[in-house]
Scaffold this active site. Structure first.
Site, PDB file in Angstrom:
ATOM      1  N   TYR A 147       0.860  -1.191   0.000  1.00 12.37           N
ATOM      2  CA  TYR A 147       0.000   0.000   0.000  1.00 12.37           C
ATOM      3  C   TYR A 147       0.895   1.240   0.000  1.00 12.37           C
ATOM      4  CZ  TYR A 147      -3.217   3.687   1.047  1.00 12.37           C
ATOM      5  OH  TYR A 147      -3.921   4.854   0.964  1.00 12.37           O
ATOM      6  N   ASP A 248       9.362   2.847   1.011  1.00 14.54           N
ATOM      7  CA  ASP A 248       8.260   3.653   1.550  1.00 14.54           C
ATOM      8  C   ASP A 248       8.172   3.374   3.053  1.00 14.54           C
ATOM      9  OD1 ASP A 248       5.876   4.651   2.442  1.00 14.54           O
ATOM     10  OD2 ASP A 248       4.668   3.896   0.774  1.00 14.54           O
TER      11      ASP A 248
HETATM   12  N1  PMP Z   1       2.565   4.759   2.172  1.00 14.76           N
HETATM   13  C1  PMP Z   1       2.260   3.989   3.225  1.00 14.76           C
HETATM   14  C2  PMP Z   1       3.151   2.834   3.551  1.00 14.76           C
HETATM   15  C3  PMP Z   1       1.144   4.273   4.012  1.00 14.76           C
HETATM   16  O1  PMP Z   1       0.832   3.480   5.061  1.00 14.76           O
HETATM   17  C4  PMP Z   1       0.345   5.398   3.678  1.00 14.76           C
HETATM   18  C5  PMP Z   1      -0.890   5.775   4.500  1.00 14.76           C
HETATM   19  N2  PMP Z   1      -1.546   4.766   5.146  1.00 14.76           N
HETATM   20  C6  PMP Z   1       0.701   6.174   2.576  1.00 14.76           C
HETATM   21  C7  PMP Z   1       1.814   5.836   1.842  1.00 14.76           C
HETATM   22  C8  PMP Z   1      -0.131   7.366   2.158  1.00 14.76           C
HETATM   23  O2  PMP Z   1       0.001   8.383   3.080  1.00 14.76           O
HETATM   24  P1  PMP Z   1      -1.117   9.548   3.184  1.00 14.76           P
HETATM   25  O3  PMP Z   1      -2.349   8.896   3.712  1.00 14.76           O
HETATM   26  O4  PMP Z   1      -0.501  10.530   4.148  1.00 14.76           O
HETATM   27  O5  PMP Z   1      -1.294  10.108   1.821  1.00 14.76           O
END
Ligand code: PMP
Length: 427
Positions: A147, A248
């Site tokens: 994700y 990420d």
């Molecule tokens: N990458 C990961 C691993 C996440 O867990 C999330 C949010 N759950 C995001 C990106 C996206 O972040 P945001 O909701 O701040 O856009």
């Protein structure tokens, strides 16, 4: 809050909540305040929070030091544009991120949210290969059950089944996917786990700009923990095939998995790193994408002559100031001991649930506890029961999970695990 019913009414009629329907809105609980790990509802009831507002509020809510940092910054300036101007909060935050992350990562791009940090990372990788005159290297290789956010570039690298790919088919860039790593974090390493990704890289490296993944913990795509050797293999493969690696760490950054950054479990550094969520201690939305001098200088040497991104609220001073205070607070605290204690308690108290017939698996890493059910959880049924028990948890899919603030005490954490046990026993 005067008229709770009027508030709920307006909310239901006019406001979207995450992944919600306007024609069939799910119930929402009005909150009047939050302190430490307690959320106070407008009806006076207090809930012990097990979610840290989706990985963010690592110090608990309403922390005096973080409040103070915001007030102090607000008295100077809430915001100025970052085009042509700079300020101490951005520089101080940048300095900390460069110091804390692997040595090779020393160029920082600030943005507004995790999804945008991922877009920025993808764009960096694409501009890098354009500058190297290999525009054919434009695809991403990601993992199933990953994700990375809800914007279009980020969605394209989310799990193809749960990541809205069908909904937007033909509109998302077409990416490649390796199977989800199956070798568990603390199992003996199984070399077969990397074979599918190896094969994909062998076949497709000429069209690959980057591999993107969540290191060690696959979060919103399934709350799975995988083996550190997988990351060492990814690093090797990316070097071998000349492909960039984007890590990420938006969910894992700042201690959640037991290390400051999850890549540290494997002792490897990515070429591009995304941070967000806990970076501001849950106060404001802010994210960062870091890369190496080599990647940064190469991409800026291309035909565009610069990196083509520039959000309005880039490096917002309030967000940077509270982030500096949050990072200092974390580093000044015994965070490793706290997370170690949370991990030990979660292991002890969640383990007995594994024998329940409705439970598929229990797993714990750092300050993350997961009970995976055999069937999907009925949120509309289970959430009110959790609230009745005085806890705030937000299960999804097959998962009832916990990721509390690091400052949670033994009794509070015990109340959370007890409540999970209760709802499972009653199911
Ligand atoms: N990458 C990961 C691993 C996440 O867990 C999330 C949010 N759950 C995001 C990106 C996206 O972040 P945001 O909701 O701040 O856009």
């Amino acid at each position: 809050m005067h008229d709770i019913n009027a508030l709920i009414d307006f909310d239901q009629q006019h406001l979207w909540h995450p992944y919600s329907s306007i024609i069939d809105p799910s119930p929402t609980w009005p909150v009047s305040a939050a302190h430490g790990v307690r959320i106070r509802l407008a009806n006076g009831r207090e809930l012990i929070d097990g979610m840290a507002s989706w990985w963010c509020a690592i110090h608990g809510y309403n922390h005096p030091l973080l409040n103070q940092a915001l007030i102090k910054q607000m008295e100077q300036m809430a915001h100025v544009m970052f085009g042509g101007l700079t300020h101490e909060p951005a520089v101080e935050l940048g300095r900390r991120l460069v110091d804390l992350t692997p040595e090779s990562l020393d160029k920082v791009f600030f943005s507004d949210s995790g999804s945008v940090a991922v877009e920025v990372a993808i764009k960096m990788a694409l501009q890098y290969w354009q500058a190297r005159e290999q525009p054919g290297k434009h695809r991403l290789l990601s993992l199933r059950k990953g994700y990375h956010g809800d914007t279009f570039g980020a969605m394209s690298v989310c799990d193809p089944v749960t990541g809205m790919h069908d909904l937007f088919s033909g509109l998302l860039p077409s990416q490649l996917f390796a199977p989800t790593p199956s070798c568990a974090f603390d199992a003996p390493w199984d070399a077969m786990d990397i074979s599918a990704l190896t094969e994909l890289m062998e076949q497709h490296h000429q069209e690959l700009a980057a591999v993107i993944l969540e290191p060690i913990v696959q979060g919103a795509g399934g709350m799975r923990f995988y083996h550190p050797e997988y990351l060492r293999q990814v690093r090797k493969l990316c070097d071998h095939y000349d492909v960039l690696w984007i890590a990420d760490e938006i969910a894992t950054g700042f201690g959640r998995s037991g290390r400051l950054f999850a890549c540290e479990h494997a002792g490897v550094a990515p070429d591009i790193l995304c941070l967000g969520k806990a970076m501001t201690g849950g106060y404001l939305s802010l994210a960062a994408t870091l890369t190496s001098t080599h990647v940064a200088e190469t991409l800026c040497g291309g035909s565009a002559g610069c990196f083509m991104h520039g959000p309005t609220f880039m490096a917002n001073p309030l967000a940077c100031a509270v982030s500096v205070a949050s990072i200092d607070l974390l580093l000044d605290s015994p965070w490793q001991q706290r997370i170690g204690a949370i991990e030990a308690q979660l292991k002890a108290e969640l383990a007995p649930l594994a024998s329940h017939t409705a439970v598929a698996e229990v797993r714990v890493l750092g300050a993350i506890g997961v009970v995976e059910m055999k069937d999907a959880v009925d949120l509309r049924q289970i959430q009110p029961r959790l609230v009745e028990q005085g806890v705030w948890l937000r299960p999804f899919d097959h998962l009832i999970y916990l990721m509390p603030a690091y400052v949670i005490d033994t009794d509070e954490l015990g109340a959370l695990t007890h409540a999970i046990g209760q709802v499972i026993a009653d199911s």
